[in-house]
Design an enzyme around this catalytic site. Structure first.
Site, PDB file in Angstrom:
ATOM      1  N   ARG A  29      -8.183  -5.410  10.253  1.00  0.00           N
ATOM      2  CA  ARG A  29      -7.173  -6.454  10.091  1.00  0.00           C
ATOM      3  C   ARG A  29      -7.374  -7.187   8.766  1.00  0.00           C
ATOM      4  O   ARG A  29      -8.514  -7.467   8.366  1.00  0.00           O
ATOM      5  CB  ARG A  29      -7.235  -7.438  11.266  1.00  0.00           C
ATOM      6  CG  ARG A  29      -6.850  -6.783  12.574  1.00  0.00           C
ATOM      7  CD  ARG A  29      -6.634  -7.755  13.701  1.00  0.00           C
ATOM      8  NE  ARG A  29      -6.625  -7.054  14.978  1.00  0.00           N
ATOM      9  CZ  ARG A  29      -5.581  -6.409  15.488  1.00  0.00           C
ATOM     10  NH1 ARG A  29      -4.428  -6.393  14.828  1.00  0.00           N
ATOM     11  NH2 ARG A  29      -5.670  -5.768  16.643  1.00  0.00           N
ATOM     12  N   ASP A  30      -6.240  -7.484   8.099  1.00  0.00           N
ATOM     13  CA  ASP A  30      -6.294  -8.209   6.827  1.00  0.00           C
ATOM     14  C   ASP A  30      -6.804  -9.631   7.067  1.00  0.00           C
ATOM     15  O   ASP A  30      -6.436 -10.290   8.042  1.00  0.00           O
ATOM     16  CB  ASP A  30      -4.895  -8.243   6.189  1.00  0.00           C
ATOM     17  CG  ASP A  30      -4.948  -8.611   4.716  1.00  0.00           C
ATOM     18  OD1 ASP A  30      -4.694  -7.722   3.879  1.00  0.00           O
ATOM     19  OD2 ASP A  30      -5.263  -9.776   4.401  1.00  0.00           O
ATOM     20  N   ILE A  31      -7.629 -10.112   6.190  1.00  0.00           N
ATOM     21  CA  ILE A  31      -8.228 -11.444   6.337  1.00  0.00           C
ATOM     22  C   ILE A  31      -7.177 -12.546   6.133  1.00  0.00           C
ATOM     23  O   ILE A  31      -7.371 -13.678   6.615  1.00  0.00           O
ATOM     24  CB  ILE A  31      -9.393 -11.601   5.326  1.00  0.00           C
ATOM     25  CG1 ILE A  31     -10.370 -12.659   5.792  1.00  0.00           C
ATOM     26  CG2 ILE A  31      -8.877 -11.889   3.915  1.00  0.00           C
ATOM     27  CD1 ILE A  31     -11.680 -12.652   5.015  1.00  0.00           C
ATOM     28  N   ASN A  87       0.169  -1.169  -3.021  1.00  0.00           N
ATOM     29  CA  ASN A  87       0.344  -1.728  -4.360  1.00  0.00           C
ATOM     30  C   ASN A  87      -0.505  -0.936  -5.350  1.00  0.00           C
ATOM     31  O   ASN A  87      -1.633  -0.548  -5.031  1.00  0.00           O
ATOM     32  CB  ASN A  87      -0.089  -3.189  -4.373  1.00  0.00           C
ATOM     33  CG  ASN A  87       0.738  -4.054  -3.436  1.00  0.00           C
ATOM     34  OD1 ASN A  87       1.944  -3.857  -3.314  1.00  0.00           O
ATOM     35  ND2 ASN A  87       0.101  -4.998  -2.766  1.00  0.00           N
ATOM     36  N   VAL A  96      -7.515  -5.467  -4.816  1.00  0.00           N
ATOM     37  CA  VAL A  96      -8.731  -4.737  -4.467  1.00  0.00           C
ATOM     38  C   VAL A  96      -8.534  -3.293  -4.930  1.00  0.00           C
ATOM     39  O   VAL A  96      -7.585  -2.614  -4.500  1.00  0.00           O
ATOM     40  CB  VAL A  96      -9.012  -4.781  -2.947  1.00  0.00           C
ATOM     41  CG1 VAL A  96     -10.258  -3.966  -2.619  1.00  0.00           C
ATOM     42  CG2 VAL A  96      -9.178  -6.231  -2.472  1.00  0.00           C
ATOM     43  N   HIS A 100      -5.425   1.225  -0.458  1.00  0.00           N
ATOM     44  CA  HIS A 100      -5.248   0.801   0.927  1.00  0.00           C
ATOM     45  C   HIS A 100      -3.773   0.736   1.249  1.00  0.00           C
ATOM     46  O   HIS A 100      -2.974   0.268   0.443  1.00  0.00           O
ATOM     47  CB  HIS A 100      -5.897  -0.570   1.171  1.00  0.00           C
ATOM     48  CG  HIS A 100      -5.613  -1.578   0.113  1.00  0.00           C
ATOM     49  ND1 HIS A 100      -6.263  -1.581  -1.111  1.00  0.00           N
ATOM     50  CD2 HIS A 100      -4.735  -2.599   0.070  1.00  0.00           C
ATOM     51  CE1 HIS A 100      -5.790  -2.570  -1.847  1.00  0.00           C
ATOM     52  NE2 HIS A 100      -4.858  -3.201  -1.155  1.00  0.00           N
ATOM     53  N   HIS A 102      -1.099  -1.195   3.375  1.00  0.00           N
ATOM     54  CA  HIS A 102      -0.835  -2.381   4.186  1.00  0.00           C
ATOM     55  C   HIS A 102       0.108  -1.944   5.306  1.00  0.00           C
ATOM     56  O   HIS A 102       1.186  -1.397   5.024  1.00  0.00           O
ATOM     57  CB  HIS A 102      -0.109  -3.453   3.363  1.00  0.00           C
ATOM     58  CG  HIS A 102      -0.912  -4.071   2.277  1.00  0.00           C
ATOM     59  ND1 HIS A 102      -1.581  -5.264   2.425  1.00  0.00           N
ATOM     60  CD2 HIS A 102      -1.139  -3.672   1.003  1.00  0.00           C
ATOM     61  CE1 HIS A 102      -2.178  -5.582   1.288  1.00  0.00           C
ATOM     62  NE2 HIS A 102      -1.927  -4.632   0.403  1.00  0.00           N
TER      63      HIS A 102
HETATM   64  P1  5GP Z   1      -3.858  -5.880  -2.479  1.00  0.00           P
HETATM   65  O1  5GP Z   1      -3.535  -7.247  -3.018  1.00  0.00           O
HETATM   66  O2  5GP Z   1      -4.951  -5.219  -3.272  1.00  0.00           O
HETATM   67  O3  5GP Z   1      -2.682  -4.992  -2.266  1.00  0.00           O
HETATM   68  O4  5GP Z   1      -4.418  -6.138  -1.011  1.00  0.00           O
HETATM   69  C1  5GP Z   1      -5.709  -6.563  -0.776  1.00  0.00           C
HETATM   70  C2  5GP Z   1      -5.733  -7.156   0.599  1.00  0.00           C
HETATM   71  O5  5GP Z   1      -7.080  -7.277   1.010  1.00  0.00           O
HETATM   72  C3  5GP Z   1      -5.118  -8.539   0.697  1.00  0.00           C
HETATM   73  O6  5GP Z   1      -4.031  -8.531   1.618  1.00  0.00           O
HETATM   74  C4  5GP Z   1      -6.263  -9.415   1.153  1.00  0.00           C
HETATM   75  O7  5GP Z   1      -5.872 -10.433   2.045  1.00  0.00           O
HETATM   76  C5  5GP Z   1      -7.212  -8.431   1.787  1.00  0.00           C
HETATM   77  N1  5GP Z   1      -8.609  -8.812   1.733  1.00  0.00           N
HETATM   78  C6  5GP Z   1      -9.269  -9.286   0.636  1.00  0.00           C
HETATM   79  N2  5GP Z   1     -10.560  -9.504   0.940  1.00  0.00           N
HETATM   80  C7  5GP Z   1     -10.710  -9.166   2.250  1.00  0.00           C
HETATM   81  C8  5GP Z   1     -11.826  -9.185   3.130  1.00  0.00           C
HETATM   82  O8  5GP Z   1     -12.961  -9.538   2.768  1.00  0.00           O
HETATM   83  N3  5GP Z   1     -11.603  -8.773   4.407  1.00  0.00           N
HETATM   84  C9  5GP Z   1     -10.394  -8.364   4.839  1.00  0.00           C
HETATM   85  N4  5GP Z   1     -10.288  -7.988   6.131  1.00  0.00           N
HETATM   86  N5  5GP Z   1      -9.306  -8.326   4.032  1.00  0.00           N
HETATM   87  C10 5GP Z   1      -9.475  -8.720   2.747  1.00  0.00           C
END
Ligand code: 5GP
Length: 114
Positions: A29-31, A87, A96, A100, A102
């Site tokens: 799950r996303d944080i 993304n 990140v 991944h 979403h």
């Molecule tokens: P991006 O912005 O790279 O497409 O998505 C990265 C996602 O990783 C974001 O939705 C963010 O909330 C999530 N995220 C960042 N750090 C952590 C973490 O430590 N744990 C979890 N579960 N999600 C994270």
């Protein structure tokens, strides 16, 4: 944000609510959830961005999508619908740098996305 943050989740060095795992794919799950269901589906091997995917990695991408569908089904969103987003690069919102999916569901999802 750390380049290998998700590798740390794979290695259990950072806690996460993991809801799916096999030898090649992990989902948690996303944080900072953007919908009632917001799960990240990742490959266990490090792939930095969509631009870096090699032909040898095609299969794991398919597994990531199948895992997303399996999770959406298990969470009750198979029929009403869900969104899968990836993304690529900073301007698209990638923060990140370990690819991944979403998986988002549980509310009306506008189009075009922001
Ligand atoms: P991006 O912005 O790279 O497409 O998505 C990265 C996602 O990783 C974001 O939705 C963010 O909330 C999530 N995220 C960042 N750090 C952590 C973490 O430590 N744990 C979890 N579960 N999600 C994270």
């Amino acid at each position: 944000m750390s380049e290998d943050l998700f590798l740390k989740i794979i290695k259990r060095e950072i806690p996460a609510e993991i809801i799916f795992e096999n030898d090649r794919v992990l989902a948690f799950r996303d944080i900072n959830p953007q919908a009632p269901l917001h799960v990240l589906v990742i490959p266990k091997q490090h792939i930095r961005t969509i631009n870096d995917i090699t032909p040898e990695q095609d299969a794991v991408l398919g597994e990531m999508f199948r895992a997303a569908a399996q999770i959406a089904t298990a969470e009750g969103y198979r029929d009403e619908g869900y969104r899968v987003v990836m993304n690529c690069g900073e301007r698209a919102g990638q923060s990140v740098f370990h690819i991944h999916l979403h998986l988002l569901a549980g509310r009306d999802l506008g189009w075009p996305p922001g």
